[in-house]
Design a protein around this motif. Structure first.
Motif, short mmCIF file in Angstrom:
data_model
loop_
_atom_site.label_atom_id
_atom_site.label_comp_id
_atom_site.label_asym_id
_atom_site.label_seq_id
_atom_site.Cartn_x
_atom_site.Cartn_y
_atom_site.Cartn_z
N TYR A 145 0.81 -1.21 0.00
CA TYR A 145 0.00 0.00 0.00
C TYR A 145 0.83 1.25 0.00
O TYR A 145 0.34 2.35 -0.16
CB TYR A 145 -0.98 0.02 1.19
N ASN A 146 2.14 1.10 0.17
CA ASN A 146 3.02 2.26 0.21
C ASN A 146 3.69 2.51 -1.13
O ASN A 146 4.76 3.10 -1.17
CB ASN A 146 4.11 1.96 1.24
N ASN A 147 3.11 2.02 -2.20
CA ASN A 147 3.76 2.02 -3.49
C ASN A 147 3.05 2.99 -4.41
O ASN A 147 2.08 2.63 -5.05
CB ASN A 147 3.70 0.59 -4.04
N PRO A 148 3.45 4.27 -4.47
CA PRO A 148 2.69 5.25 -5.25
C PRO A 148 3.02 5.17 -6.74
O PRO A 148 4.08 4.75 -7.13
CB PRO A 148 3.14 6.58 -4.66
N GLN A 149 2.07 5.64 -7.56
CA GLN A 149 2.29 5.71 -9.00
C GLN A 149 1.81 7.06 -9.49
O GLN A 149 0.78 7.54 -9.05
CB GLN A 149 1.50 4.61 -9.70
N LYS A 150 2.55 7.63 -10.41
CA LYS A 150 2.25 9.01 -10.81
C LYS A 150 1.44 9.05 -12.09
O LYS A 150 1.47 8.15 -12.91
CB LYS A 150 3.57 9.77 -11.01
N GLU B 95 -3.02 11.61 -6.55
CA GLU B 95 -2.20 11.59 -7.77
C GLU B 95 -3.02 11.99 -8.98
O GLU B 95 -2.51 12.55 -9.95
CB GLU B 95 -1.62 10.19 -7.99
N TYR B 130 -1.08 4.60 -1.70
CA TYR B 130 -0.60 4.58 -3.08
C TYR B 130 -1.21 5.68 -3.93
O TYR B 130 -0.83 5.84 -5.07
CB TYR B 130 -0.91 3.23 -3.72
#
Lengths: 530, 180
Positions: A145-150, B95, B130
């Motif tokens: 859950y700590n894996n961001p995507q832009k 985001e 995320y």
């Protein structure tokens, strides 16, 4: 009556596929039999409203059995029973779509594909809550859950041409984008305009998706309370009570009488607060700023009484699992009754300015929704009651002391914005009446249970529901073994299906009517996007 | 002219030149024209409210007649980027919202300031996941942070007052630092 219903379930589905736990009927089905089972439930057993469709990832729960599960919740509005239909599915296996039977299933199935990757046949595979450049399915157990995507670029507006060339040249595409006073920064409407009329529209949501469900899988039951408060931030008390009631129903504990009565007081004051700000926003979008400030002033009085109680104006977490956190301070009851009287006088002023006002009536008697359409699109709460359907959980499945107090349910006739406004105004008066009745006869005693024991949770699941300010607020909770964190938590938010029907309501209407309708639906993005 | 009223020293202005004299002493920036510029910018900050979440309700409470941010010069009459000086971001930014926020900031005309209200806008708040941006300073340069969940209206007013002090003292906005 429960035995009679249970017999009928066993007769139609077989003894192996039916079970009854914690007040919910559960039917197990399969992808081949899904459409047949849902048709039986809808046409022959009168479960006419689809409340919720969600997915569950069984990877960490059990080794045997299928990887995913698709869970449907249905409601029978005559005898107020709810049934849960569970369909096991492997990854890549196709499940037929139920959006031909129930219109409201479309967005639910899209969200389930977005979050899990469950393959529903013939749905539009476009991301609903996460953004278009997202890779992977976030609610699966192997996604960190700590894996961001832009995201690099917003989605473009594109409509397919369905009409002839000459008509096509006169159409314009406009964007009622996130930064607009009526969409409050979180919703986007792309419209194909023919002059001032909207011929076609598409919606984009997910601008406020804060990953509530994924975060809650890593928090204990008490640590989830601040997150739950910020879901429908106009009425924070109601969400907290709904969550605490879900956990208490799962553990099968009963809270003391004084806690029940105080929770009802907080619930009704939160409901008044929510309706006031809905009317305020609706009035400001249509153009009257005076009424906006009148409603905000009335709401500030309720904020001050909450501040005297616990120190916080918004986001107060007064309920805890097992009761209420602290007892009332001295003198609070008399101050509360003073403020209730003061808000009643403010209601008289707001009423005089709006209800018989010719301009208000002409601007809001638009975009009506019939009762059959409302049930088909999954409406609950004031929007459903404005269409004339008499359904309120406080009267039909009363909890706490709602069957001991006297109050009435207002109903509308046409289901347009004017009826929704009248229903909300009358509900404010009825809620204030409930508050005075309870504070006159407040029971004495303990305010919370001493020890909450989480070790007795077995393999049970629960779908617990309360009457939120916008409609039925439901929590589908699956606990995990040997731990006091939930395995899966799904929130059935009341404004999700209401906003889904916006395309249909607004077709061939004027642009200014669309803005007025959006205000009356009370779409709160904390609840919509979670 | 200094006078004593109930034992408290107050200044009483006799004509317009005295007002200007007092201003030039009070503001510390150098140069007469710079002082006029800072004074006028600080006293008429027009706002573009980028309201997404729960903190927007506290911003509305700060604008109501009792708290009255309008007396400080802060107005939100039109919601247009070209007309406004101050961008107030309140609520969680995700985001998906980042291209929108960047576009709106780029459309604002120079000079411009940015204020982040609440802990979600300052640093992501209690949502570490995320889809949530951990602070809007990763997207646009920020001048003032107002912490709280949500901050009370009085805290928001103090944020605006601090910004006015910075402008009157000649501290340039972060946009100017970055762009010469």
């Amino acid at each position: 009556m429960d035995n009679h219903i249970s017999d009928e379930f066993i007769k139609r589905f077989g003894d192996d596929n039916y079970s009854y736990e914690l007040g919910n009927h559960v039917v197990v089905s399969s992808p081949q039999n899904l459409i047949r089972d849902l048709t039986i439930l809808k046409n022959e057993m009168d479960f006419i409203m689809l409340l919720d469709v969600c997915g569950v990832d069984n990877q960490s729960r059990s080794e045997d059995g299928s990887r995913f599960e698709s869970v449907y919740h249905l409601l029978n509005m005559e005898n107020h029973h709810r049934v849960r239909v569970k369909v096991p599915a492997e990854s890549e296996q196709e499940i037929p779509t139920s959006s031909k039977l129930f219109n409201v299933a479309n967005w639910y199935e899209r969200e389930s594909w977005d979050m899990f990757g469950i393959n529903y046949q013939s749905i539009n595979k476009e991301r609903l809550l996460t953004h278009d450049d997202f890779i992977g399915h976030p609610l699966c157990k192997d996604y960190d859950y700590n894996n961001p995507q832009k995201l690099s670029q917003s989605r473009e507006i594109k409509f397919e041409s369905t009409s002839s060339n000459s008509e096509q040249n006169s159409r314009e595409w406009i964007n009622i984008g996130p930064l607009h006073p009526s969409t409050k920064g979180t919703m986007r409407i792309m419209a194909e305009m023919d002059g001032e009329r909207i011929r076609n529209s598409k919606l984009e949501i997910g601008y406020f998706h804060r990953c509530f469900e994924k975060i809650c899988e890593n928090r204990t039951y008490e640590q989830i309370i601040p997150y739950v408060d910020r879901l429908n931030y106009y009425s924070a008390g109601l969400n907290c009570i709904g969550w605490c009631k879900a956990v208490e129903d799962l553990l099968e504990v009963d809270i003391p009488d004084r806690a029940k009565a105080l929770r009802m007081v907080l619930a009704e004051l939160s409901r008044v607060s929510d309706h006031l700000i809905c009317i305020a926003n609706n009035a400001r979008d249509i153009g009257t700023t005076t009424n906006f400030w009148f409603c905000i002033e009335a709401r500030e009085k309720i904020n001050t009484i909450f501040e005297k109680l616990c120190g916080s104006r918004l986001g107060f977490s007064m309920s805890c699992i097992g009761g209420i956190n602290y007892d009332l301070p001295l003198g609070w009851i008399s101050k509360c009754l003073d403020i209730v009287n003061s808000v009643k006088k403010d209601m008289v002023e707001i009423d005089k300015l709006l209800t018989k006002n010719k301009i208000w009536m002409e601007r809001t008697q638009i975009c009506s929704m019939s009762a059959a359409d409302a049930i088909e699109w999954g409406y609950t709460g004031p929007c459903l009651r404005a269409s004339g359907v008499n359904y309120d959980i406080r009267k039909n499945r009363p909890y706490y002391f709602y069957d001991d107090v006297e109050f009435e349910i207002p109903l509308g006739i046409n289901g347009d914005c004017y009826d929704r406004y009248l229903v909300r105004m009358e509900e404010i008066r009825q809620s204030l009446k409930i508050v005075t009745q309870i504070l006159d006869y407040l029971p004495a005693g303990d305010i919370r249970l001493e020890n909450i024991d989480y070790s007795k949770i077995d393999n049970k699941e629960i779908y617990s529901f309360t009457e939120g300010a916008n409609g039925e607020l439901g929590f589908y909770l699956i606990p995990s073994k040997n731990s006091n964190k939930p395995y899966r938590l799904k929130l059935r938010s009341p404004c999700f299906p209401i906003y889904q029907s916006f395309n249909k309501v607004v077709k061939d209407q004027l642009l200014s009517d669309a803005i007025a309708t959006l205000g009356s639906m009370n779409v709160v993005s904390g609840e919509l996007d979670r | 002219m200094v006078s004593k009223l109930d034992g408290v020293e107050t200044t009483v202005f006799q004509n317009e030149i005295e007002i200007l004299d007092d201003f030039m002493i009070a503001t510390e920036s150098k140069g007469f024209l710079n002082k006029i510029r800072s004074w006028s910018q600080a006293n008429s900050l027009w706002v573009l409210p980028f309201m997404t979440g729960c903190c927007s309700l506290e911003y509305i409470s700060a604008m109501r007649p009792k708290n009255n941010m309008n007396k400080l010069g802060v107005e939100d009459i039109g919601v247009s980027p070209r007309h406004s000086d101050l961008l107030i971001v309140s609520g969680t930014i995700t985001e998906k919202q980042v291209p929108v926020l960047r576009k709106v900031y780029d459309q604002m005309a120079f000079p411009k300031w940015v204020m982040a209200i609440g802990s979600c806008a300052s640093s992501g708040g209690m949502y570490r996941s995320y889809h949530v941006v951990q602070g809007i300073s990763r997207v646009i340069p920020v001048d003032i942070y107002v912490p709280g969940c949500p901050p009370t209206p009085e805290a928001i007013i103090e944020g605006v007052l601090k910004l006015k002090d910075r402008i009157k003292n000649g501290i340039t906005s972060v946009w100017e630092e970055n762009n010469g």
